[in-house]
Design a protein around this motif. Structure first.
Motif, PDB file in Angstrom:
ATOM      1  N   SER A 130      -9.579  28.659 -17.792  1.00 38.52           N
ATOM      2  CA  SER A 130     -10.021  29.932 -17.239  1.00 38.52           C
ATOM      3  C   SER A 130      -8.816  30.778 -16.827  1.00 38.52           C
ATOM      4  O   SER A 130      -7.947  30.323 -16.076  1.00 38.52           O
ATOM      5  CB  SER A 130     -10.915  29.666 -16.026  1.00 38.52           C
ATOM      6  N   SER A 131      -8.806  32.025 -17.307  1.00 38.99           N
ATOM      7  CA  SER A 131      -7.704  32.946 -17.009  1.00 38.99           C
ATOM      8  C   SER A 131      -8.258  34.347 -16.890  1.00 38.99           C
ATOM      9  O   SER A 131      -8.789  34.882 -17.864  1.00 38.99           O
ATOM     10  CB  SER A 131      -6.661  32.878 -18.132  1.00 38.99           C
TER      11      SER A 131
ATOM     12  N   TYR B  77      -9.107  26.954 -13.527  1.00 38.09           N
ATOM     13  CA  TYR B  77     -10.204  26.048 -13.852  1.00 38.09           C
ATOM     14  C   TYR B  77     -10.087  25.630 -15.314  1.00 38.09           C
ATOM     15  O   TYR B  77      -9.557  26.381 -16.142  1.00 38.09           O
ATOM     16  CB  TYR B  77     -11.570  26.728 -13.658  1.00 38.09           C
TER      17      TYR B  77
ATOM     18  N   TYR C 159     -16.775  22.127 -23.299  1.00 35.54           N
ATOM     19  CA  TYR C 159     -17.998  22.538 -23.947  1.00 35.54           C
ATOM     20  C   TYR C 159     -18.267  21.586 -25.111  1.00 35.54           C
ATOM     21  O   TYR C 159     -17.355  21.032 -25.719  1.00 35.54           O
ATOM     22  CB  TYR C 159     -17.868  23.951 -24.512  1.00 35.54           C
TER      23      TYR C 159
ATOM     24  N   PRO D 199     -21.906  26.835 -28.437  1.00 34.62           N
ATOM     25  CA  PRO D 199     -21.384  25.837 -27.495  1.00 34.62           C
ATOM     26  C   PRO D 199     -22.187  25.829 -26.195  1.00 34.62           C
ATOM     27  O   PRO D 199     -22.674  26.877 -25.756  1.00 34.62           O
ATOM     28  CB  PRO D 199     -19.952  26.316 -27.230  1.00 34.62           C
TER      29      PRO D 199
ATOM     30  N   SER E 203     -16.720  21.000 -15.638  1.00 35.56           N
ATOM     31  CA  SER E 203     -15.506  21.752 -15.329  1.00 35.56           C
ATOM     32  C   SER E 203     -14.706  21.009 -14.267  1.00 35.56           C
ATOM     33  O   SER E 203     -15.204  20.074 -13.625  1.00 35.56           O
ATOM     34  CB  SER E 203     -15.859  23.153 -14.828  1.00 35.56           C
TER      35      SER E 203
ATOM     36  N   PHE F  52     -14.921  21.246 -27.147  1.00 35.30           N
ATOM     37  CA  PHE F  52     -13.875  22.232 -26.912  1.00 35.30           C
ATOM     38  C   PHE F  52     -13.415  22.158 -25.464  1.00 35.30           C
ATOM     39  O   PHE F  52     -14.222  22.111 -24.534  1.00 35.30           O
ATOM     40  CB  PHE F  52     -14.392  23.653 -27.182  1.00 35.30           C
TER      41      PHE F  52
ATOM     42  N   PHE G 223     -22.030  24.420 -22.097  1.00 37.79           N
ATOM     43  CA  PHE G 223     -21.140  23.954 -21.035  1.00 37.79           C
ATOM     44  C   PHE G 223     -21.454  22.512 -20.667  1.00 37.79           C
ATOM     45  O   PHE G 223     -22.615  22.114 -20.554  1.00 37.79           O
ATOM     46  CB  PHE G 223     -21.308  24.866 -19.813  1.00 37.79           C
TER      47      PHE G 223
ATOM     48  N   GLN H 253     -11.409  35.658 -18.797  1.00 35.93           N
ATOM     49  CA  GLN H 253     -11.577  35.041 -20.102  1.00 35.93           C
ATOM     50  C   GLN H 253     -11.432  33.528 -20.055  1.00 35.93           C
ATOM     51  O   GLN H 253     -10.976  32.963 -19.064  1.00 35.93           O
ATOM     52  CB  GLN H 253     -10.522  35.580 -21.061  1.00 35.93           C
ATOM     53  N   LEU H 254     -11.839  32.912 -21.146  1.00 38.81           N
ATOM     54  CA  LEU H 254     -11.549  31.505 -21.389  1.00 38.81           C
ATOM     55  C   LEU H 254     -10.590  31.420 -22.566  1.00 38.81           C
ATOM     56  O   LEU H 254     -10.764  32.104 -23.572  1.00 38.81           O
ATOM     57  CB  LEU H 254     -12.824  30.726 -21.698  1.00 38.81           C
TER      58      LEU H 254
ATOM     59  N   LEU I 220     -12.605  23.828 -18.437  1.00 42.22           N
ATOM     60  CA  LEU I 220     -13.988  23.561 -18.791  1.00 42.22           C
ATOM     61  C   LEU I 220     -14.038  22.786 -20.106  1.00 42.22           C
ATOM     62  O   LEU I 220     -13.180  22.955 -20.976  1.00 42.22           O
ATOM     63  CB  LEU I 220     -14.767  24.874 -18.977  1.00 42.22           C
TER      64      LEU I 220
ATOM     65  N   LYS J 272     -20.465  21.335 -28.837  1.00 43.40           N
ATOM     66  CA  LYS J 272     -21.103  22.189 -29.836  1.00 43.40           C
ATOM     67  C   LYS J 272     -21.650  21.346 -30.980  1.00 43.40           C
ATOM     68  O   LYS J 272     -20.918  20.599 -31.626  1.00 43.40           O
ATOM     69  CB  LYS J 272     -20.095  23.211 -30.382  1.00 43.40           C
TER      70      LYS J 272
ATOM     71  N   TRP K  61      -9.272  28.957 -25.413  1.00 47.80           N
ATOM     72  CA  TRP K  61      -9.916  27.811 -26.048  1.00 47.80           C
ATOM     73  C   TRP K  61      -8.949  26.950 -26.851  1.00 47.80           C
ATOM     74  O   TRP K  61      -8.026  27.450 -27.499  1.00 47.80           O
ATOM     75  CB  TRP K  61     -11.018  28.302 -27.005  1.00 47.80           C
ATOM     76  N   GLY K  62      -9.203  25.642 -26.838  1.00 42.53           N
ATOM     77  CA  GLY K  62      -8.552  24.741 -27.770  1.00 42.53           C
ATOM     78  C   GLY K  62      -9.273  24.785 -29.108  1.00 42.53           C
ATOM     79  O   GLY K  62     -10.335  25.410 -29.236  1.00 42.53           O
TER      80      GLY K  62
END
Lengths: 110, 114
Positions: free
Chosen positions: A93-94, A32, A36, A44, A49, A89, A46, A97-98, A34, A38, A100-101
């Motif tokens: 999904s892994s 997945y 976000y 942040p 997704s 951002f 959501f 955890q997420l 996502l 901020k 992030w860029g």
């Protein structure tokens, strides 16, 4: 080694026009993605997704496109509004955890 | 609505002080996370926890420790604060079986170490 990259630190768009924010990833196993949003001095929140088995997901003014062959996704905001000015951002999904860029700061000009 | 609260919005501490940042969530989420956010670096994971008394190191755990004695509460501890720990600290939580791991964030704590 950055697995999720947002190569544009900032983007400036005229109010009413389309904003396109980009994100690249390296791991084809992410299931997945996502986005976000901020605001300064806030956590942040959501936005939207997309599953890795889809190529598009739409929610009002926000649409996310996924190009699996290019390992690229983009967030389109149409039309852009002043309240959209924020840092966006991208996250993948892994496991639990997420990943992030680094974020893209979107500035909407009146 | 999920609510994640953090003990302070702004904090100023001196080098060498011990600093406690508290986070509480009210939705019975199993997983909790501590991040720091710095300009141009995105959100970097410090520690996370998937159960009471369980903790896992994230990408940048050095100089930090955590405590999770109750399911709803996750604390971040700076044993001896240093100026390079000046940052925005963000706490988040999520359900263990969330389909896409949507994380819910607190408002953040802006920590300045002098």
């Amino acid at each position: 080694d950055q697995q999720v990259k947002q190569n544009s630190p900032s983007l400036s768009v005229q109010e009413g026009r389309i904003s396109i924010l980009n994100c690249d990833y390296t791991n084809s196993m992410f299931d997945y993605f996502l986005w976000y949003k901020k605001y300064p001095a806030e956590g942040p929140t959501f936005l939207i997704s997309i599953s890795s088995i889809k190529d598009k997901n739409e929610d009002g003014r926000f649409t996310v496109f996924l190009n699996k062959s290019a390992k690229h996704l983009s967030l389109h905001i149409v039309p852009s509004q002043p309240g959209d000015s924020a840092v966006y951002f991208c996250a993948a999904s892994s496991a639990y955890q997420l990943i992030w860029g680094a974020g893209t700061k979107l500035i909407i000009k009146p | 609505d999920v609510k994640v609260t953090q003990s302070s919005r702004y904090l100023v501490k001196r080098t060498g002080e011990k600093v406690f940042l508290e986070c509480v969530q009210d939705m019975d989420h199993e997983n909790m996370f501590w991040y720091r956010q710095d300009p141009g670096l995105g959100l970097r994971l410090i520690y996370f926890s998937y159960d009471v008394k369980m903790k896992e190191k994230g990408d940048i755990p050095e100089g930090y420790s955590v405590s999770r004695e109750k399911k709803e509460r996750f604390s971040l501890i700076l044993e001896s604060a240093s100026t390079n720990q000046t940052s925005m600290y963000l706490c988040a939580s999520t359900l263990l079986r969330s389909s896409y791991n949507e994380q819910f964030f607190g408002p953040g704590t802006r920590l300045t170490v002098l």
